[in-house]
Design an enzyme around this catalytic site. Structure first.
Site, PDB file in Angstrom:
ATOM      1  CE  LYS A 266      34.665 -16.002 -51.806  1.00 17.84           C
ATOM      2  NZ  LYS A 266      34.535 -15.127 -50.619  1.00 17.84           N
ATOM      3  CE  LYS A 278      28.758 -10.227 -49.253  1.00 21.08           C
ATOM      4  NZ  LYS A 278      29.586 -10.237 -48.026  1.00 21.08           N
ATOM      5  CG  ASP A 348      27.860 -12.867 -46.642  1.00 20.09           C
ATOM      6  OD1 ASP A 348      28.206 -13.001 -47.832  1.00 20.09           O
ATOM      7  OD2 ASP A 348      28.149 -11.861 -45.960  1.00 20.09           O
ATOM      8  NE  ARG A 352      33.643 -19.501 -44.213  1.00 22.55           N
ATOM      9  CZ  ARG A 352      33.734 -18.736 -43.130  1.00 22.55           C
ATOM     10  NH1 ARG A 352      33.651 -19.277 -41.923  1.00 22.55           N
ATOM     11  NH2 ARG A 352      33.918 -17.437 -43.241  1.00 22.55           N
TER      12      ARG A 352
END
Length: 496
Positions: A266, A278, A348, A352
């Site tokens: 990633k 965030k 966020d 994935r």
């Protein structure tokens, strides 16, 4: 710093500093006893005064004497013999190096051969020692006006008996490569996000490929990602002015017919959270959200240095997750390369999304095994803290191999379940799958999400959110993990 191995008596070596161990309760081993005798009781006198009692990591610097060829002696506490395990062994090495790096001598000799570390042979204990010493010299001062003062210490010699010299030399060779890979990983992780963006990482891959003839590189840009149908990957990147890159590095160290191992990293070079933004506090540390890709780079660096007889494919899914008028919104539905659709409930949970398309892409290499590495979830930090990497897999044999590699490398991981009940948390009324599964078991549901894209091969997921970097304060920085774990896994597969 140079590390060398010699099979000679400690008292015969000419050096700036001779490092020897003292056991707890003032216990002297054979080497310390001999040095004590030659020095006229110098060590015994220090023990009698209580200057050192031998606790693990305790140090005492003594001047040399005419009977010795060493200019000074560094005593390092090794604790009780029955308690000398990996952690105190590393503590001992770090303490010794902490003293040596501030001395004026250009070399040092470690006479630790008689020490035993629980569960480790000469190779195992030497590799941990060597990695700790080499990692201790890491400094990241590229952006400071005043650089760190150059260290006088240039060489460390490790003493060993002739019967174990070959194993100790092999351990040092492996440790040098792993430390080099960790340093590369830490450099990438510590770079600021205004410089280290997807295109920067692509150029780093090209530079690495130019230096190694058995390493080929492909860089897939936005246009190619669209052609491949990587809708989830592109959805993450669309809010940023920085274009995404899928980096493909192909190392051939074995016959072309041999199936490769595939590492998938990633590479979110900065993660604001996107529209699901965030909190501001600590957001600077989201430059470390590319540490999965950085650890793949570092592992590949170690493999290249060791010229391992394996085939290895490294995929780095690199993007920046930013809020803008073009950014993905909560509620958007995208189609992945696999054809499965995803409802994005939280922008966020972007790692994935880039990984799922990269994992589908990995199928084309007919891999022996695929391991993805990602700073994926804060939930994994809650579960395992900052000491242990989370591990999930669709293959128990692969789990066992990684757990054993982590144990041998002292870079441990711990298996979390992928039970079917967790999969149900990802159900969506509008798409094939949602990208989050609610607050419960967040690290596991993230792994469950990725598992939907790995049906074609043996796969494992390493969640390094807690282990890839240290937060806050003067010690803040990338750790270089899990380069030791991954390199050990590949060393085991290569049988070297």
């Amino acid at each position: 710093m140079e590390l060398v191995v010699k099979s000679v008596a400690a008292e015969s070596v000419k050096t700036a500093t001779l490092v020897i161990a003292i056991g707890e309760e003032r216990a002297l081993g054979a080497i310390a006893s001999k040095i004590d005798g030659l020095s006229g009781g110098l060590i015994s006198a220090a023990l009698k005064r209580g200057d050192i009692v031998g606790r693990a990591g305790q140090t005492l610097l003594l001047p040399g004497v005419p009977a010795l060829k060493a200019e000074r002696l560094l005593l390092v506490g090794s604790g009780k013999d029955e308690e000398l395990a990996d952690r105190p062994w590393r503590k001992l090495a770090s303490a010794a190096y902490g003293v040596l790096k501030n001395l004026g001598g250009s070399d040092a000799v470690f006479a630790f051969d008689e020490l035993t570390v629980k569960g480790r042979d000469a190779y195992g204990r030497t590799r941990l020692l060597a990695e700790t010493l080499l990692d201790g010299e890491y400094v990241f001062d590229r952006f400071k006006s005043k650089k760190a003062d150059p260290r006088a210490l240039q060489k460390i010699t490790l003493l060993t008996g002739k019967s174990s010299q070959a194993d100790v030399e092999r351990a040092v060779t492996h440790a040098k490569a792993i430390a080099s890979g960790m340093s590369f990983t830490k450099d990438l992780g510590n770079l600021p996000p205004n410089l280290c963006h997807p295109s920067f990482l692509a150029e780093a891959a090209k530079s690495l490929s130019k230096a190694h003839k058995n390493l080929k590189v492909e860089i897939h840009d936005e246009k190619k990602l669209k052609e491949l149908g990587m809708g989830a990957f592109l959805a993450v990147a669309q809010g940023s002015a920085q274009p995404p890159r899928l980096i493909v590095l192909n190392y051939q160290g074995a016959k072309k017919s041999e199936q490769p191992y595939v590492l998938v990293g990633k590479g979110i070079t900065f993660d604001t959270g996107g529209i699901s933004i965030k909190p501001a506090a600590g957001m600077d540390e989201m430059k470390y959200d590319m540490c999965g890709a950085a650890s793949v780079f570092g592992t590949l660096r170690a493999v290249l240095e060791l010229e391992l007889p394996i085939n290895l494919v490294c995929l780095m899914a690199c993007a920046e997750n930013m809020p803008s008028d073009r950014a993905t919104r909560p509620g958007d539905i995208v189609e992945t390369m696999s054809g499965q659709t995803v409802e994005i409930l939280n922008t966020d949970a972007e790692g994935r999304l880039v990984l799922c398309d990269a994992l589908t892409y990995a199928e084309r290499f007919n891999p022996r095994a695929v391991i993805d590495i990602a700073t994926l979830t804060g939930a994994c930090v809650v579960a395992l803290g900052g000491h242990t990497t989370g591990l999930m897999s669709n293959n128990e044999a692969l789990v066992g191999q990684l757990l054993e590699a982590g144990k041998q490398a002292d870079d441990r991981c711990w298996q979390l379940p992928l039970f079917e009940e967790y999969q149900e948390q990802l159900d969506s009324p509008f798409a094939d799958i949602a990208n989050i599964g609610g607050p419960k078991g967040g690290a596991i549901t993230a792994g469950c999400f990725l598992s939907r894209f790995t049906k074609a091969y043996e796969w494992a997921h390493l969640d390094i959110a807690g282990t890839a970097w240290v937060s806050g304060g003067k010690d803040k920085g990338a750790t270089g993990r899990p380069v030791p774990l991954l390199t050990q896994y590949l060393l085991d597969r290569a049988g070297v």
